[in-house]
Structure formats: C-alpha cells, structure tokens
Design a protein around this motif. Structure first.
Motif, PDB file in Angstrom:
ATOM      1  N   ILE A 190      42.382  24.541  51.723  1.00 14.01           N
ATOM      2  CA  ILE A 190      41.029  24.020  51.498  1.00 14.01           C
ATOM      3  C   ILE A 190      40.006  25.137  51.665  1.00 14.01           C
ATOM      4  CG2 ILE A 190      39.230  22.496  52.449  1.00 14.01           C
ATOM      5  CD1 ILE A 190      41.548  20.495  53.062  1.00 14.01           C
ATOM      6  N   LYS A 191      40.193  25.948  52.676  1.00 13.65           N
ATOM      7  CA  LYS A 191      39.288  27.077  52.942  1.00 13.65           C
ATOM      8  C   LYS A 191      39.283  28.049  51.753  1.00 13.65           C
ATOM      9  CE  LYS A 191      38.499  30.204  56.841  1.00 13.65           C
ATOM     10  NZ  LYS A 191      39.086  30.703  58.077  1.00 13.65           N
ATOM     11  N   ARG A 192      40.482  28.363  51.247  1.00 12.21           N
ATOM     12  CA  ARG A 192      40.569  29.257  50.085  1.00 12.21           C
ATOM     13  C   ARG A 192      39.907  28.635  48.863  1.00 12.21           C
ATOM     14  NH1 ARG A 192      45.762  29.675  51.978  1.00 12.21           N
ATOM     15  NH2 ARG A 192      46.580  28.496  50.219  1.00 12.21           N
ATOM     16  N   ARG A 193      40.099  27.322  48.662  1.00 11.85           N
ATOM     17  CA  ARG A 193      39.505  26.661  47.497  1.00 11.85           C
ATOM     18  C   ARG A 193      37.983  26.641  47.593  1.00 11.85           C
ATOM     19  NH1 ARG A 193      40.551  26.070  42.330  1.00 11.85           N
ATOM     20  NH2 ARG A 193      42.674  25.534  42.852  1.00 11.85           N
ATOM     21  N   LYS A 194      37.449  26.398  48.777  1.00 14.86           N
ATOM     22  CA  LYS A 194      35.992  26.431  48.952  1.00 14.86           C
ATOM     23  C   LYS A 194      35.449  27.817  48.628  1.00 14.86           C
ATOM     24  CE  LYS A 194      35.335  22.723  52.315  1.00 14.86           C
ATOM     25  NZ  LYS A 194      34.948  22.379  53.692  1.00 14.86           N
ATOM     26  N   HIS A 195      36.184  28.843  49.052  1.00 17.16           N
ATOM     27  CA  HIS A 195      35.756  30.215  48.747  1.00 17.16           C
ATOM     28  C   HIS A 195      35.779  30.457  47.238  1.00 17.16           C
ATOM     29  CE1 HIS A 195      35.228  34.501  48.949  1.00 17.16           C
ATOM     30  NE2 HIS A 195      36.301  34.640  48.200  1.00 17.16           N
ATOM     31  N   SER A 196      36.861  30.070  46.581  1.00 17.07           N
ATOM     32  CA  SER A 196      36.934  30.301  45.126  1.00 17.07           C
ATOM     33  C   SER A 196      35.863  29.504  44.395  1.00 17.07           C
ATOM     34  CB  SER A 196      38.329  29.986  44.580  1.00 17.07           C
ATOM     35  OG  SER A 196      38.615  28.613  44.594  1.00 17.07           O
ATOM     36  N   ASN A 197      35.550  28.304  44.884  1.00 14.89           N
ATOM     37  CA  ASN A 197      34.476  27.515  44.259  1.00 14.89           C
ATOM     38  C   ASN A 197      33.132  28.218  44.365  1.00 14.89           C
ATOM     39  OD1 ASN A 197      36.280  25.505  43.571  1.00 14.89           O
ATOM     40  ND2 ASN A 197      35.682  24.130  45.215  1.00 14.89           N
ATOM     41  N   ALA A 198      32.921  28.969  45.452  1.00 16.74           N
ATOM     42  CA  ALA A 198      31.666  29.691  45.623  1.00 16.74           C
ATOM     43  C   ALA A 198      31.615  30.961  44.768  1.00 16.74           C
ATOM     44  CB  ALA A 198      31.470  30.054  47.100  1.00 16.74           C
ATOM     45  N   VAL A 199      32.757  31.621  44.589  1.00 17.60           N
ATOM     46  CA  VAL A 199      32.812  32.903  43.883  1.00 17.60           C
ATOM     47  C   VAL A 199      32.926  32.744  42.365  1.00 17.60           C
ATOM     48  CG1 VAL A 199      34.220  34.993  43.607  1.00 17.60           C
ATOM     49  CG2 VAL A 199      33.758  34.099  45.886  1.00 17.60           C
ATOM     50  N   MET A 200      33.643  31.741  41.914  1.00 14.35           N
ATOM     51  CA  MET A 200      33.970  31.618  40.493  1.00 14.35           C
ATOM     52  C   MET A 200      32.775  31.484  39.551  1.00 14.35           C
ATOM     53  SD  MET A 200      37.077  32.303  39.829  1.00 14.35           S
ATOM     54  CE  MET A 200      37.289  31.697  38.154  1.00 14.35           C
ATOM     55  N   PRO A 201      31.681  30.818  39.910  1.00 16.48           N
ATOM     56  CA  PRO A 201      30.585  30.749  38.939  1.00 16.48           C
ATOM     57  C   PRO A 201      30.102  32.135  38.477  1.00 16.48           C
ATOM     58  CG  PRO A 201      30.241  29.117  40.641  1.00 16.48           C
ATOM     59  CD  PRO A 201      31.415  29.970  41.076  1.00 16.48           C
ATOM     60  N   GLU A 202      30.090  33.096  39.368  1.00 17.01           N
ATOM     61  CA  GLU A 202      29.670  34.450  38.986  1.00 17.01           C
ATOM     62  C   GLU A 202      30.824  35.258  38.392  1.00 17.01           C
ATOM     63  OE1 GLU A 202      27.472  38.373  40.930  1.00 17.01           O
ATOM     64  OE2 GLU A 202      27.686  36.557  42.137  1.00 17.01           O
ATOM     65  N   LEU A 203      32.027  35.010  38.855  1.00 18.61           N
ATOM     66  CA  LEU A 203      33.182  35.788  38.420  1.00 18.61           C
ATOM     67  C   LEU A 203      33.763  35.312  37.088  1.00 18.61           C
ATOM     68  CD1 LEU A 203      34.943  38.130  39.384  1.00 18.61           C
ATOM     69  CD2 LEU A 203      36.410  36.448  40.518  1.00 18.61           C
ATOM     70  N   LYS A 204      33.668  34.036  36.812  1.00 19.97           N
ATOM     71  CA  LYS A 204      34.320  33.472  35.625  1.00 19.97           C
ATOM     72  C   LYS A 204      33.897  34.143  34.316  1.00 19.97           C
ATOM     73  CE  LYS A 204      35.464  29.120  33.366  1.00 19.97           C
ATOM     74  NZ  LYS A 204      35.284  27.663  33.357  1.00 19.97           N
ATOM     75  N   PRO A 205      32.601  34.403  34.081  1.00 21.89           N
ATOM     76  CA  PRO A 205      32.251  35.086  32.821  1.00 21.89           C
ATOM     77  C   PRO A 205      32.900  36.471  32.699  1.00 21.89           C
ATOM     78  CG  PRO A 205      30.293  34.161  33.849  1.00 21.89           C
ATOM     79  CD  PRO A 205      31.409  34.007  34.834  1.00 21.89           C
ATOM     80  N   LYS A 206      33.032  37.174  33.803  1.00 16.43           N
ATOM     81  CA  LYS A 206      33.684  38.484  33.791  1.00 16.43           C
ATOM     82  C   LYS A 206      35.172  38.344  33.467  1.00 16.43           C
ATOM     83  CE  LYS A 206      30.514  40.345  37.303  1.00 16.43           C
ATOM     84  NZ  LYS A 206      29.621  41.017  36.397  1.00 16.43           N
ATOM     85  N   LEU A 207      35.806  37.334  34.042  1.00 13.92           N
ATOM     86  CA  LEU A 207      37.219  37.089  33.751  1.00 13.92           C
ATOM     87  C   LEU A 207      37.418  36.668  32.292  1.00 13.92           C
ATOM     88  CD1 LEU A 207      38.235  35.233  37.030  1.00 13.92           C
ATOM     89  CD2 LEU A 207      38.928  37.547  36.343  1.00 13.92           C
ATOM     90  N   GLU A 208      36.517  35.851  31.783  1.00 11.46           N
ATOM     91  CA  GLU A 208      36.596  35.442  30.372  1.00 11.46           C
ATOM     92  C   GLU A 208      36.452  36.650  29.450  1.00 11.46           C
ATOM     93  OE1 GLU A 208      34.920  30.863  30.715  1.00 11.46           O
ATOM     94  OE2 GLU A 208      33.485  32.499  30.469  1.00 11.46           O
ATOM     95  N   ALA A 209      35.546  37.565  29.806  1.00 14.07           N
ATOM     96  CA  ALA A 209      35.360  38.778  28.998  1.00 14.07           C
ATOM     97  C   ALA A 209      36.612  39.659  29.049  1.00 14.07           C
ATOM     98  CB  ALA A 209      34.135  39.554  29.482  1.00 14.07           C
ATOM     99  N   LEU A 210      37.219  39.775  30.223  1.00 13.67           N
ATOM    100  CA  LEU A 210      38.461  40.541  30.355  1.00 13.67           C
ATOM    101  C   LEU A 210      39.556  39.932  29.499  1.00 13.67           C
ATOM    102  CD1 LEU A 210      40.216  42.747  31.721  1.00 13.67           C
ATOM    103  CD2 LEU A 210      40.660  41.071  33.541  1.00 13.67           C
ATOM    104  N   HIS A 211      39.674  38.615  29.559  1.00 11.55           N
ATOM    105  CA  HIS A 211      40.694  37.928  28.760  1.00 11.55           C
ATOM    106  C   HIS A 211      40.456  38.161  27.270  1.00 11.55           C
ATOM    107  CE1 HIS A 211      42.827  34.597  26.798  1.00 11.55           C
ATOM    108  NE2 HIS A 211      43.666  34.675  27.833  1.00 11.55           N
ATOM    109  N   ALA A 212      39.200  38.067  26.842  1.00 18.08           N
ATOM    110  CA  ALA A 212      38.868  38.294  25.428  1.00 18.08           C
ATOM    111  C   ALA A 212      39.192  39.738  25.025  1.00 18.08           C
ATOM    112  CB  ALA A 212      37.400  37.976  25.170  1.00 18.08           C
ATOM    113  N   LYS A 213      38.841  40.675  25.873  1.00 18.70           N
ATOM    114  CA  LYS A 213      39.073  42.101  25.584  1.00 18.70           C
ATOM    115  C   LYS A 213      40.557  42.397  25.458  1.00 18.70           C
ATOM    116  CE  LYS A 213      38.006  46.555  25.475  1.00 18.70           C
ATOM    117  NZ  LYS A 213      37.243  47.171  24.432  1.00 18.70           N
ATOM    118  N   THR A 214      41.369  41.782  26.284  1.00 26.37           N
ATOM    119  CA  THR A 214      42.817  42.036  26.270  1.00 26.37           C
ATOM    120  C   THR A 214      43.551  41.137  25.277  1.00 26.37           C
ATOM    121  OG1 THR A 214      43.274  40.431  28.018  1.00 26.37           O
ATOM    122  CG2 THR A 214      42.804  42.717  28.703  1.00 26.37           C
ATOM    123  N   GLY A 215      42.843  40.151  24.720  1.00 23.83           N
ATOM    124  CA  GLY A 215      43.496  39.209  23.828  1.00 23.83           C
ATOM    125  C   GLY A 215      44.531  38.350  24.541  1.00 23.83           C
ATOM    126  N   GLY A 216      44.389  38.243  25.856  1.00 21.22           N
ATOM    127  CA  GLY A 216      45.357  37.452  26.628  1.00 21.22           C
ATOM    128  C   GLY A 216      46.708  38.127  26.772  1.00 21.22           C
TER     129      GLY A 216
END
Length: 149
Positions: A53-79
């Motif tokens: 639960i503690k880890r999930r709360k942390h990821s919920n706080a971090v992901m809004p800012e991190l998710k666009p960066k991860l999406e860009a990485l995925h797009a750049k690498t083509g998955g």
C-alpha cells in the motif's frame, strides 16, 4: 494458493488476474497455519500488505509527472523489448544487473511473453507503476529516461 483457474491465466495483462474477496481470504488462510499467533500473521501477511500500500501511494503521487516521460520513452523506442530492457537495467544498481535477465523483465515486470516483439504501452506503464518503490522519484528517473531518448 489463490485457486487461479486456467481462464484467469489465459489473458495475462498488466493488471493480472482478478481475485474475489473470498479467494483472498482463502489465500491468507492457506498461508498461515491455524496455530500461528496474530503476531505471526502480522509479520507474514499484514506487514507485506502495508508495504504494498505504501509503495502504491508513492507511485500514485509520482506517476502524474512521470507518466508523460514514460510515454515519450515508449514512443521513442517503439515499445522495443531490447531498448526498454536496456533502460530498465540502467535503473538497477550495478550489482543487480546481471541477476535480472530480460526474460524476467518481460514476464515479471512487463507481463508479456518473453519472445514478444513489442511491449504494449499499457503493459509498460503498469509494469513501471506497479514495481516502483519509494526511492523512485521523478528526479531520479527523468535523467535515465532522457539518456534513452
């Protein structure tokens, strides 16, 4: 342990099988012998649930800012599994890199078959989000993402 049927595992996705409350209670009862004390149950089960639960709360706080960066990485690498695995290895401490093969990354983190030609975006985001710990911050991960862009 969880009475997972063949139907549950036919379509493994980033969310994994869905357990009912009854299945969860059944799992707990199988994990802890009846003679165990409440303290042992706390140590073996409840503390693990609290940590998750503690880890999930942390990821919920971090992901809004991190998710666009991860999406860009995925797009750049083509998955690409090879490119995303290379990025993942850069997240690991040097002494852990050899102990985490690509097959484990694909199956355990990305929830994809080891021979998949592409990691779907949904699996990539869910895999990273679901495996974050409190040391994973935007400040720590962004430079590693940028290195692979």
């Amino acid at each position: 342990l969880g009475d997972v049927s063949e139907e549950h595992v036919k379509c493994p996705g980033p969310d994994g099988p869905i357990f009912s409350a009854d299945q969860l209670v059944s799992c707990f009862s199988k994990m802890i012998p009846a003679k165990d004390t409440p303290e042992i149950f706390e140590e073996k089960v409840i503390s693990q649930v609290r940590d998750a639960i503690k880890r999930r709360k942390h990821s919920n706080a971090v992901m809004p800012e991190l998710k666009p960066k991860l999406e860009a990485l995925h797009a750049k690498t083509g998955g690409s599994p090879d490119k995303l695995y290379a990025w993942f290895l850069d997240l690991l401490p040097a002494d852990n890199k050899d102990g985490f093969p690509k097959e484990a990354f694909m199956a355990m983190i990305m929830r994809c078959p080891p021979d998949a030609g592409e990691i779907p975006l949904k699996n990539f985001i869910a895999g990273i989000e679901g495996n974050m710990d409190e040391s994973d911050t935007v400040e720590k991960l962004a430079p590693i993402i940028d290195k692979h862009m």
